[in-house]
Each structure stands twice: as C-alpha cells, then as structure tokens.
Design an enzyme around this catalytic site. Structure first.
Site, PDB file in Angstrom:
ATOM      1  N   LYS A 257       6.373  64.627  53.899  1.00 52.00           N
ATOM      2  CA  LYS A 257       5.704  63.333  53.941  1.00 52.00           C
ATOM      3  C   LYS A 257       6.629  62.276  54.582  1.00 52.00           C
ATOM      4  O   LYS A 257       6.196  61.491  55.437  1.00 52.00           O
ATOM      5  CB  LYS A 257       5.355  62.936  52.506  1.00 52.00           C
ATOM      6  CG  LYS A 257       4.467  61.738  52.383  1.00 52.00           C
ATOM      7  CD  LYS A 257       3.995  61.604  50.947  1.00 52.00           C
ATOM      8  CE  LYS A 257       3.301  60.288  50.752  1.00 52.00           C
ATOM      9  NZ  LYS A 257       2.978  60.068  49.345  1.00 52.00           N
ATOM     10  N   CYS A 416      52.021  44.334  42.019  1.00 51.08           N
ATOM     11  CA  CYS A 416      51.997  43.006  42.630  1.00 51.08           C
ATOM     12  C   CYS A 416      52.061  41.920  41.560  1.00 51.08           C
ATOM     13  O   CYS A 416      53.111  41.738  40.959  1.00 51.08           O
ATOM     14  CB  CYS A 416      50.803  42.870  43.571  1.00 51.08           C
ATOM     15  SG  CYS A 416      51.139  41.662  44.855  1.00 51.08           S
ATOM     16  N   HIS A 542      51.335  47.242  47.211  1.00 50.75           N
ATOM     17  CA  HIS A 542      50.104  47.864  46.696  1.00 50.75           C
ATOM     18  C   HIS A 542      50.074  49.353  47.017  1.00 50.75           C
ATOM     19  O   HIS A 542      49.466  49.762  48.015  1.00 50.75           O
ATOM     20  CB  HIS A 542      48.877  47.188  47.315  1.00 50.75           C
ATOM     21  CG  HIS A 542      48.673  45.792  46.844  1.00 50.75           C
ATOM     22  ND1 HIS A 542      47.863  45.473  45.773  1.00 50.75           N
ATOM     23  CD2 HIS A 542      49.208  44.632  47.275  1.00 50.75           C
ATOM     24  CE1 HIS A 542      47.901  44.176  45.581  1.00 50.75           C
ATOM     25  NE2 HIS A 542      48.707  43.632  46.480  1.00 50.75           N
ATOM     26  N   GLU A 544      48.396  51.636  45.708  1.00 49.26           N
ATOM     27  CA  GLU A 544      47.044  52.191  45.599  1.00 49.26           C
ATOM     28  C   GLU A 544      46.346  52.289  46.960  1.00 49.26           C
ATOM     29  O   GLU A 544      45.463  53.123  47.152  1.00 49.26           O
ATOM     30  CB  GLU A 544      46.204  51.371  44.611  1.00 49.26           C
ATOM     31  CG  GLU A 544      45.765  49.969  45.065  1.00 49.26           C
ATOM     32  CD  GLU A 544      46.802  48.878  44.853  1.00 49.26           C
ATOM     33  OE1 GLU A 544      48.001  49.201  44.669  1.00 49.26           O
ATOM     34  OE2 GLU A 544      46.429  47.685  44.878  1.00 49.26           O
TER      35      GLU A 544
HETATM   36  N1  GLN Z   1      49.344  36.063  43.277  1.00 44.25           N
HETATM   37  C1  GLN Z   1      50.513  36.809  43.572  1.00 44.25           C
HETATM   38  C2  GLN Z   1      51.141  36.396  44.893  1.00 44.25           C
HETATM   39  O1  GLN Z   1      50.479  35.840  45.735  1.00 44.25           O
HETATM   40  C3  GLN Z   1      50.267  38.295  43.539  1.00 44.25           C
HETATM   41  C4  GLN Z   1      49.286  38.766  44.568  1.00 44.25           C
HETATM   42  C5  GLN Z   1      48.721  40.120  44.296  1.00 44.25           C
HETATM   43  O2  GLN Z   1      48.739  40.601  43.156  1.00 44.25           O
HETATM   44  N2  GLN Z   1      48.152  40.738  45.297  1.00 44.25           N
HETATM   45  O3  GLN Z   1      52.298  36.634  45.121  1.00 44.25           O
END
Ligand code: GLN
Length: 569
Positions: A257, A416, A542, A544
């Site tokens: 269909k 961070c 980061h 991740e």
């Molecule tokens: N606010 C914090 C800075 O600007 C950490 C930034 C974040 O965790 N990406 O340094």
C-alpha cells in the site's frame, strides 16, 4: 588545452601500457570519482532519528569499502548551535577543527570512526550570513538578491563542498526539520534543483516517516506517510526510498500500500522498527537491504564483501554483560538526556568494552544541597561523573558531589566544568581557601582558583569564541593519565573560557593533587588527579567527543573498570 579528465585518461592508458595496475586503480578512484549524493528528509514528526538512519546507512556503505561522509543542514537561523541552551537543542558537539555543531555529528563519528568538521554542519544562519556578506562585498552587484536563486545556490554550493574534496564516493546529506516546515523550504528547493543538475543515477532522496499504530483499531496506519510524501512532492521532490519508523513489523500488504500510494518501488519501502540500541540499527537496515537498494539506485556495484565483524563483536559484548554498575551523572540539564548525549554514548562504549551494563543515574545537581541529599542520591552508586556546563545554577551541588566522591573514595570523573568544580572543592575544603570559586561564577571571589583564560579577556562576542577544538596535551610520567593513555602526547577537544589558575598550582601539588596533563604551548593544566584516592580524575577537555564504537575512550573504559572494582570491594 586538453581537459584534466582527458590528461588523466591519457595517463591511465600510458600506465596500463607500463603495466602499473595499482597506480591505475588509485588514480581512477581519486581523479575520476564522481561522488554520489543521498539526501535524507523527514516527515510526519521530528525525532524519528534521521541522524541514526543516516549514520547506519553510512556504516553499511563504509563496511562495503566505500568512502562516505555525512553532513547535516539545519534550518534554524543561529550561525551554529554553540549559543543554544541544551534544553533547546541537546548537546553541542565540537569537532576537531573547533566547530560547534549539531549532536548528530556525534552519531556520524561514533558510527563511522572518521572525524567530521565545520563543513559537515551548515545552518540557515550560515547560508544567509554568507549571502549577505557577498552582497555587501558587491558580488551580486546590480542584482536583486533572492531566496531563489541566491540562497538556494549558496545551499547547493555547500551541499557539494565535501564531495569536491575528492575524498568521498558517497555524501549523505541530512536535512534537519520536517517536510512542511517553513524553514525547510529553501533546503528542499535546493535538493529539487540539484536533482535536475546531477545525472539521475548520482542522486537519490530517502524520506523518513512514521507509521503509527492505533491500539484501539489494532492497525498500522499509512495515511500520515502518504500526506508527508504528498507534501514532499509539492516541493517538487519524489522520494526514491521510504524508511518507515514503526513500533511493530510492517506486514507485506501495508508495504504494498505504501509503495502504491507513495510512488516508490516495493523494495524501496524499508521498515525501521524500534531497536533496543541505536547500534542495532545498521544491522536492521542491512536486513531490510537498505544499502543494496541504495547502491542499485545509484548504479553502484553490490557484490562487495561486507565487513561488520568489529561492529558485531561490539554488539555481542554490549548485549551480554557479565557485570552491572550504576554511575551517577551529575548535571544541570538531566531532564533532557540529549544534553549529555556523547557522555552517555561514551559510557555505553566503555561498558561494552568491560562487558558491563551501565545504569546511568541522572542526578540534577540542584538537588544535592546537604549531606542527607548526597547520601540519598549518591550513597548507592559505583561512580560519580560531573558533567560539563556553564553558569551558576546547580554549581554548589556539583561541588558537593565532588566532595562526597573524594571523602568516600568513590571513583570520580570530572569533565570540563566537572573538573573545575573538583578544583574549587579541593581549594575550599582541603586547602582551606574560603569562598574559593571559579571566576565565571563569582568574579568577586578572593580565590579565583579557576580563572578566565588570558586570550578570552578581550573577547566580547559569544558565538564561536571559546577555546574550541583539538589541542595537544603532554602527560607526566608515572601518572594515572599516562598509564591510561599509554603515551606521552595526546590531543583532545575543548570548549571552555576558564582554566585552572596556575598561581595556585603549588598549593594544590603540596596537598596531593597531580597536574598530570599540561598543554605544552600555554602551560594550561588539562588533567588533575588525586593519587591518594582510588580513582579521582578531572579533565579540562571533552574526552566523550572522541569515543566511538570501534575506539572507546580509554578514560571512560578505565572509569567503568574502576566502578566495577569499587562494587566488588
Ligand atoms: N563553563 C566552563 C568554562 O567555560 C566549562 C565549560 C564546559 O564545561 N564545557 O570554562
């Protein structure tokens, strides 16, 4: 003057004469490659998972030996999602070259294991910005600048930027939003035009739709899809393939269909049934022969071997865990898990590596006010991860969680802002620096142990001005970081304005903190650890963002291993 293609063909003939077959193969791949284009549109509702479908198709094509990239075109007016609140748009994904992009690029990298860049994510804002800049420079002198052709030309120029690098056989372009949205119109118009400009066999459109199930009627319904395809054809685009999201298997008569009413071949009706894990989707799409149908329509061979062994091995471990741990993810946007997409996925990769099921306990940092809260929310977990973030809300809760992890010897991972909170906590409670804080949160603090980076002080614009993208970091010998990474120099991605204040470094070191990773050019502290503790590590970058199915990030892998060890203690 003969054309470059002609010269190349002559060179190939000469090479054949000289029996240099290898060279011929390489050259004909690189110079004579005409990239194929696949556009993915969506209809009926948002959140159907165009990103996952695009990434899964790309994975299958990659497994057949094609070089594939995916790009996303987003119809909003922000130049990039960097200035958007995660509640609006989920996580902001940062690429190696420092572009702040849509979180779907994270899926592309996690599936394909190939880095993306700024060119992989374009917004309406960026298109208009380019056109308006050109207008001011006089590029259209004498002409009225209009959506068609100027905006659509700029969209098409961006469609083809990556394919023109010669690096790809196939470029998949995901068009954000839904068919029928006012914002999407110029993008769809550009796809319509591109279809007439490219040879028919070089371009195809996949439309992702929803087949809802009506419980009371006990039926899967095709009407929303019919309407969605109708809307798309009103924009001048007849899709070649339908990918149909569904909670239940789509029976043959419904497929027929859909094919009949939506004007596609029967084998181009692809079922995309709800999966346990996004990582199942490539195999589900393979079962539906999405890759084969695509290749046939693009006049490409389908007889290659498909290498998905590592992928299947990952799934095998993901689905057969031998242990289970609970990790607290302490953040400010926990109601919307998309805000921490890459962290959640990195934990899944690390869990699979350790054959361990990860239960993420999403904890709103604002709830961690006093000792009773800490015990209530963190008393039973095997690891505490403090998420990145910005601004004051929930910050004291994050700092409290750092203390709780440190005092109770619970495996700790600060990312961070999470690392910055660990520094503030240590300053206040171990070094006795009263009211120590990050300059971001309290510019009046007597002890700005986290301070604004020097180069940030002159910056007033908010968009795209943080310390962004990949930077090198050198690891000290005999540290946890060096042991985990197993090498001296690493590169990780960043997104921040503030940094560890080196004026306090000696005090921290004397009290037992080790600054184990340092940027070799700026001396910026990138990693802190606390050797006295079972596992306590904070990173300014980061990690991740670099964890993929085939390359789980070592810091996450070790964190999960420590959580397993903690549970068994
Ligand atoms: N606010 C914090 C800075 O600007 C950490 C930034 C974040 O965790 N990406 O340094």
């Amino acid at each position: 003057m003969p054309s470059p293609k002609k010269i190349c063909q002559t060179q190939i003939k000469l090479a054949i004469l000289h029996n240099r077959l290898d060279w011929v193969k390489k050259t004909s791949m690189a110079n004579l490659r005409t990239p194929k284009h696949i556009f993915v549109t969506g209809g009926v509702t948002s959140s159907l998972g165009k990103g996952i479908i695009s990434a899964s198709l790309a994975k299958l094509l990659q497994a057949r030996g094609f070089s594939v990239t995916i790009q996303k075109f987003d119809p909003y007016i922000n130049i990039d999602p960097g200035t958007l609140n995660p509640y609006e748009h989920g996580e902001c994904y940062v690429t190696e070259d420092g572009a702040e992009t849509d979180l779907d690029l994270g899926h592309y990298e996690r599936f394909l294991n190939v880095p993306t860049s700024q060119a992989n994510n374009i917004t309406t804002g960026r298109i208009y910005y380019n056109v308006i800049t050109k207008e001011r420079q006089g590029e259209y002198l004498g002409k009225t600048v209009q959506v068609v052709p100027h905006i659509t030309n700029e969209i098409k120029r961006n469609f083809f930027l990556l394919s023109e690098t010669g690096k790809y056989d196939i470029v998949i372009t995901e068009i954000g939003g839904c068919v029928g949205d006012i914002e999407s119109l110029p993008f769809l118009e550009a796809v319509r035009q591109a279809r007439w400009e490219l040879p028919q066999e070089d371009i195809l459109v996949i439309h992702l739709t929803l087949i809802p199930y009506l419980k009371k009627a006990g039926e899967l319904k095709t009407k929303p899809t019919q309407h969605s395809v109708k809307l798309l054809s009103e924009a001048g685009i007849q899709p070649n393939i339908l990918v149909c999201r569904t909670e239940y298997p789509i029976p043959a008569e419904i497929r027929k269909k859909l094919a009949l009413f939506c004007n596609v071949h029967l084998n181009a009706v692809i079922e995309s049934i709800d999966a346990d894990s996004i990582y199942d989707v490539p195999l589900l799409m393979k079962k539906e022969k999405l890759d084969e149908t695509v290749l046939q329509k693009l006049h490409l061979p389908t007889n290659q071997e498909i290498n998905l062994e590592e992928w299947k091995a990952f799934l095998g471990k993901l689905k057969n865990p031998t242990s289970e741990v609970t990790i607290a993810l302490v953040g400010k946007y926990v109601e919307l898990p998309d805000a921490y997409k890459s962290i959640a996925e990195a934990l899944i990769h690390a869990g699979a590596t350790n054959e361990c099921k990860i239960n993420i306990q999403w904890i709103k940092s604002e709830n961690l006010v006093n000792q009773a809260d800490l015990e209530h929310y963190l008393g039973e977990v095997e690891g505490i991860l403090i998420a990145p973030g910005f601004g004051e809300r929930g910050i004291e809760g994050k700092i409290n969680a750092c203390r709780y992890a440190r005092e109770n010897d619970i495996p700790f991972f600060g990312i961070c802002l999470g690392m910055q909170c660990a520094v503030v906590e240590f300053a206040r409670n171990v070094l006795g620096l009263e009211n120590a804080h990050s300059f971001e949160i309290n510019p009046q603090t007597p002890h700005p142990v986290i301070d604004m980076m020097e180069e940030q002080k002159k910056i007033t614009d908010k968009g795209g001005t943080m310390r962004l993208g990949s930077y090198p970091c050198e690891l000290k010998d005999k540290t946890l970081a060096k042991q985990i990474y197993g090498k001296k120099r690493i590169n990780e991605r960043h997104r921040h304005r503030y940094e560890f204040n080196n004026q306090y470094l000696n005090q921290f070191v004397e009290a037992g903190i080790v600054a184990s990773g340092i940027n070799p050019d700026s001396d910026l502290v990138e990693i802190i650890e606390l050797p006295k503790h079972r596992y306590y590590i904070g990173v300014q970058y980061h990690p991740e963002l670099k964890s993929t199915v085939l390359n789980p990030h070592p810091l996450f892998v070790r964190f999960v291993r420590e959580a397993i060890g903690y549970k068994a203690r």
